[in-house]
Design a protein around this motif. Structure first.
Motif, PDB file in Angstrom:
ATOM      1  N   VAL A  68     -48.313 -24.386  33.576  1.00 38.99           N
ATOM      2  CA  VAL A  68     -49.694 -24.219  34.041  1.00 38.99           C
ATOM      3  C   VAL A  68     -49.881 -24.884  35.395  1.00 38.99           C
ATOM      4  CG1 VAL A  68     -52.094 -24.825  33.580  1.00 38.99           C
ATOM      5  CG2 VAL A  68     -50.651 -23.965  31.727  1.00 38.99           C
ATOM      6  N   SER A  69     -49.354 -26.099  35.544  1.00 36.15           N
ATOM      7  CA  SER A  69     -49.499 -26.793  36.833  1.00 36.15           C
ATOM      8  C   SER A  69     -48.733 -26.057  37.928  1.00 36.15           C
ATOM      9  CB  SER A  69     -49.002 -28.230  36.718  1.00 36.15           C
ATOM     10  OG  SER A  69     -47.597 -28.280  36.559  1.00 36.15           O
ATOM     11  N   THR A  70     -47.548 -25.525  37.572  1.00 32.88           N
ATOM     12  CA  THR A  70     -46.765 -24.775  38.560  1.00 32.88           C
ATOM     13  C   THR A  70     -47.480 -23.493  38.966  1.00 32.88           C
ATOM     14  OG1 THR A  70     -44.724 -25.637  37.570  1.00 32.88           O
ATOM     15  CG2 THR A  70     -44.519 -23.741  39.034  1.00 32.88           C
ATOM     16  N   ILE A  71     -48.037 -22.799  37.986  1.00 35.57           N
ATOM     17  CA  ILE A  71     -48.792 -21.577  38.289  1.00 35.57           C
ATOM     18  C   ILE A  71     -49.969 -21.887  39.206  1.00 35.57           C
ATOM     19  CG2 ILE A  71     -50.273 -19.798  37.262  1.00 35.57           C
ATOM     20  CD1 ILE A  71     -48.433 -19.995  34.758  1.00 35.57           C
ATOM     21  N   ALA A  72     -50.661 -22.976  38.908  1.00 39.11           N
ATOM     22  CA  ALA A  72     -51.840 -23.334  39.704  1.00 39.11           C
ATOM     23  C   ALA A  72     -51.466 -23.676  41.139  1.00 39.11           C
ATOM     24  CB  ALA A  72     -52.572 -24.505  39.048  1.00 39.11           C
ATOM     25  N   ILE A  73     -50.415 -24.487  41.314  1.00 42.34           N
ATOM     26  CA  ILE A  73     -50.074 -24.898  42.683  1.00 42.34           C
ATOM     27  C   ILE A  73     -49.443 -23.750  43.464  1.00 42.34           C
ATOM     28  CG2 ILE A  73     -47.744 -25.802  42.248  1.00 42.34           C
ATOM     29  CD1 ILE A  73     -48.542 -28.163  44.102  1.00 42.34           C
ATOM     30  N   LEU A  74     -48.659 -22.896  42.771  1.00 38.87           N
ATOM     31  CA  LEU A  74     -48.115 -21.727  43.462  1.00 38.87           C
ATOM     32  C   LEU A  74     -49.224 -20.773  43.875  1.00 38.87           C
ATOM     33  CD1 LEU A  74     -44.933 -21.006  41.320  1.00 38.87           C
ATOM     34  CD2 LEU A  74     -44.965 -21.552  43.749  1.00 38.87           C
ATOM     35  N   TRP A  75     -50.201 -20.592  42.999  1.00 39.63           N
ATOM     36  CA  TRP A  75     -51.339 -19.743  43.368  1.00 39.63           C
ATOM     37  C   TRP A  75     -52.076 -20.333  44.561  1.00 39.63           C
ATOM     38  CZ3 TRP A  75     -56.560 -21.469  42.431  1.00 39.63           C
ATOM     39  CH2 TRP A  75     -57.527 -20.537  42.864  1.00 39.63           C
ATOM     40  N   PHE A  76     -52.304 -21.647  44.520  1.00 38.11           N
ATOM     41  CA  PHE A  76     -53.072 -22.276  45.596  1.00 38.11           C
ATOM     42  C   PHE A  76     -52.236 -22.483  46.849  1.00 38.11           C
ATOM     43  CE2 PHE A  76     -56.332 -25.355  47.144  1.00 38.11           C
ATOM     44  CZ  PHE A  76     -57.428 -24.539  46.920  1.00 38.11           C
ATOM     45  N   ALA A  77     -50.893 -22.324  46.754  1.00 46.18           N
ATOM     46  CA  ALA A  77     -50.068 -22.382  47.962  1.00 46.18           C
ATOM     47  C   ALA A  77     -50.493 -21.303  48.951  1.00 46.18           C
ATOM     48  CB  ALA A  77     -48.593 -22.219  47.602  1.00 46.18           C
ATOM     49  N   GLY A  78     -50.981 -20.185  48.418  1.00 48.04           N
ATOM     50  CA  GLY A  78     -51.504 -19.145  49.290  1.00 48.04           C
ATOM     51  C   GLY A  78     -52.711 -19.601  50.073  1.00 48.04           C
ATOM     52  N   ALA A  79     -53.438 -20.604  49.537  1.00 40.64           N
ATOM     53  CA  ALA A  79     -54.594 -21.128  50.261  1.00 40.64           C
ATOM     54  C   ALA A  79     -54.162 -21.804  51.550  1.00 40.64           C
ATOM     55  CB  ALA A  79     -55.357 -22.114  49.377  1.00 40.64           C
TER      56      ALA A  79
END
Length: 658
Positions: free
Chosen positions: A350-361
């Motif tokens: 979950v944390s990896t998914i969140a940070i990878l998603w927000f890496a696009g930010a």
């Protein structure tokens, strides 16, 4: 007495039309001509809140640190048993190459322009603009693929989690598109809370990685046989340690994804809080904070890369790294499930998914910072490209197309990502080497030149081994150049001046005629003899039926750099051979004349009349000269620029041609 904070709305007032409200919402915060903007990489006003360097590090860290989600697996797949040695080479290049380069870039581009701004100053005119467009193409490749690759990898972690519903399998593209749409929605909302979100995500993610690395490190220490097996595999497959090191140097370019994050770190630099004594010209505190941010991020990431490269290659069987394997693109997540249980592994996912998603930010922030600083200023993008929300929608559509074309495949996008990262780092190294040479810093010139050679070698090797990366970057470059040139042609008849200022003498000249229409004669600045001015005045008197004793006011436009677009015009009043002359430097003659005429109208309240002679030559050739050299068909183009700038014909300066 009322307690209302504002008066009630007038019920008779018409509500704005839905289309007008949508336009107002899209263009909210449209920037001025200075290129500042509302995005996370934009310049902030003096009264607005900036953040400590460590918080901004988390914003750029969602890109940099998130590569831990896939970098160890990519290293093991690319280098096999020697991936720890190749990772050591990567860390050496990071700390001894990329970090010194970008610390210098931060000192010379404190507004977040990055190395592109440093190189822009070295190449003037159209050559410099074209070079910047090419670099922007590589930057777009880097940032755009960061968004799509990170979202695709987040999807991979989601789908491969043992608790994920079965129907998600085979739905990688729709899931990735949803993640990208959510990212765009965050930016459309405003992104004010981005740094707070980034701090939480980075703190949780790095904390969980510490647990995974510590637990698996203990596992390797308690099973020395696994370490021995790895060492034997290293020795038998490559003969001797020296040969293994040599192969690690050759394999290193395949690990270039671990170098991401420095360019976005510089892009969000305007958000760093400096000292109270900082000024716009000398933001020493902000520069110091940014350098501290880059150094800390590089040290943290280097430690994780070294530890994870050893742990993953020792504890994970080789076939698991192959496509379809459980560790493909998610080595540390595999170890989290294997040694800490599915519950902890799910939390890690979950944390990896969140940070990878927000890496696009972080990548979106870089795009929103770079595009408004260059393309609108060059006239190579519409005026609305200075606003955040339209750009967000454009970037989101492009990200959707890239995701669909690559079928949300992480491995397929790795080459393009590495190419964009390496080209930007190479340009940064070249820029700082040239900067040091210009300042006669011989040791630094040699050092930065050596770093530039390393990055050039790495870029060439990456392009040769993964040519799809340069092809993808080529599409971005060609797209940016074509769209930019079409936009420049489409905006050719706009006013280019951001400000018009008349010096004291020029004000006296235009204020002298206060009782009637103001007559101005356009004159070529190449013909400066007394006879030239006399002949021009005589011709204007005869053709335009001016009074014989007419006191002429000449207007001369000197073209400096015809590739410029947004400019500030300084009008000087000079006397030459007894004639009064308004002299102004500008990129394009007709647009500059139109701007000066409108300014004179507004300052004096009098209607200017401008007198031209017809331009000799082929009209098509003259039009091309206007588009690329700033000259050509002066009279008709001046009239067209005035027509577009002032729709009311009664308020439009007059153009006379004879």
């Amino acid at each position: 007495m009322t307690t209302m904070t504002r008066p009630p709305a007038d019920p008779s007032a018409l509500r704005p039309h839905r289309q007008a409200r949508l336009k107002s919402w899209l263009l909210l915060g449209l920037q001025d001509s200075k290129g500042s903007h509302q995005g996370p990489g934009g310049l902030t006003a003096a009264h607005e809140r900036r953040h400590p360097w460590w918080q901004v590090m988390c914003l750029t860290g969602v890109d940099y640190f998130s590569t831990l989600g896939y970098q160890p697996a990519i290293a093991a797949l690319a280098a096999g048993a020697i991936s720890p040695l190749a990772t050591l080479v990567l860390v050496a290049v990071t700390l001894c190459g990329a970090l010194p380069v970008y610390r210098r870039v931060a000192g010379e581009s404190s507004r977040g322009e990055g190395s592109i701004a440093m190189l822009e100053r070295l190449l003037p005119r159209w050559g410099g603009k074209l070079f910047v467009l090419v670099l922007l193409g590589f930057a777009a490749t880097d940032f755009m693929i960061t968004m799509t690759l990170s979202a695709a990898d987040a999807t991979a972690h989601l789908v491969q989690n043992p608790y994920s519903p079965g129907w998600l399998h085979g739905q990688e593209i729709p899931v990735t598109l949803v993640l990208l749409a959510l990212l765009a929605a965050v930016f459309l909302r405003g992104f004010k809370e981005a740094i707070g979100i980034a701090v939480v995500l980075v703190a949780v993610y790095l904390g969980l990685n510490v647990v995974v690395v510590a637990r698996t490190a203990v596992e390797t220490l308690t099973h020395p046989a696994a370490v021995g097996d790895w060492w034997r595999a290293l020795a038998t497959s490559h003969g001797n340690p020296v040969l293994a090191v040599g192969i690690a140097l050759l394999v290193f370019p395949k690990l270039a994804l671990g170098l991401s994050g420095f360019e976005t770190g510089v892009a969000v630099m305007p958000q760093v809080r400096g000292h109270a004594t900082d000024t716009l010209e000398n933001p020493a505190g902000r520069i110091q904070g940014t350098r501290r941010m880059l150094t800390t991020a590089a040290l943290i990431m280097s430690a994780f890369l070294i530890a994870s490269s050893f742990i993953t290659v020792i504890l994970i069987p080789g076939p698991e790294f192959e496509p379809g394997g459980q560790a493909n693109g998610r080595a540390l997540a595999f170890l989290a499930h294997e040694y800490l249980g599915s519950g902890f592994g799910t939390v890690y996912d979950v944390s990896t998914i969140a940070i990878l998603w927000f890496a696009g930010a972080s990548a979106m922030a870089g795009l929103l910072n770079l595009v408004p600083k260059y393309l609108p200023r060059y006239g190579m993008a519409p005026e609305w490209a200075k606003a955040v929300r339209p750009l967000v929608l454009v970037f989101a559509v492009i990200a959707f197309l890239v995701t669909i074309l690559f079928e949300a495949d992480v491995d397929a996008q790795g080459g393009a990502y590495a190419t964009g990262v390496l080209v930007l780092m190479t340009s940064a190294a070249v820029a700082v080497a040239l900067s040091a040479r210009r300042r006669q810093q011989r040791k630094r010139t040699f050092g930065f030149g050596l770093i530039a050679l390393v990055f050039i070698y790495t870029t060439i090797v990456n392009v040769v081994e993964r040519p799809e990366g340069i092809r993808i970057a080529g599409f971005f470059i060609v797209g940016i150049i074509v769209i930019s040139l079409l936009s420049r042609i489409g905006r050719s008849f706009e006013l280019h001046a951001t400000h018009v200022r008349l010096d004291r003498t020029a004000l006296e000249f235009v204020a002298a005629d206060d009782d009637g229409p103001m007559g101005i004669i356009a004159h070529e600045p190449l013909r400066l003899s007394a006879d030239a001015y006399r002949q021009k005045l005589t011709s204007a008197i005869e053709v335009s039926h001016l009074p014989v004793d007419y006191e002429a006011l000449f207007l001369e436009v000197i073209v400096d750099d015809s590739s410029d677009f947004e400019t500030e015009l300084q009008v000087r009043g000079v006397v030459r051979h007894g004639y009064r002359i308004l002299e102004v430097h500008g990129p394009v003659v007709p647009n500059t004349i139109a701007s000066v005429l409108l300014h004179i109208r507004d300052v004096t309240g009098l209607m200017p009349h401008i007198y031209f002679r017809w331009t000799e030559g082929n009209p098509v050739v003259n039009l091309l000269r206007f588009l690329f050299l700033g000259e050509g068909e002066i009279a008709p183009v001046t009239r067209e620029v005035l027509r577009e700038a002032e729709p009311d014909v009664t308020k439009r300066p007059w153009v006379h041609v004879g």
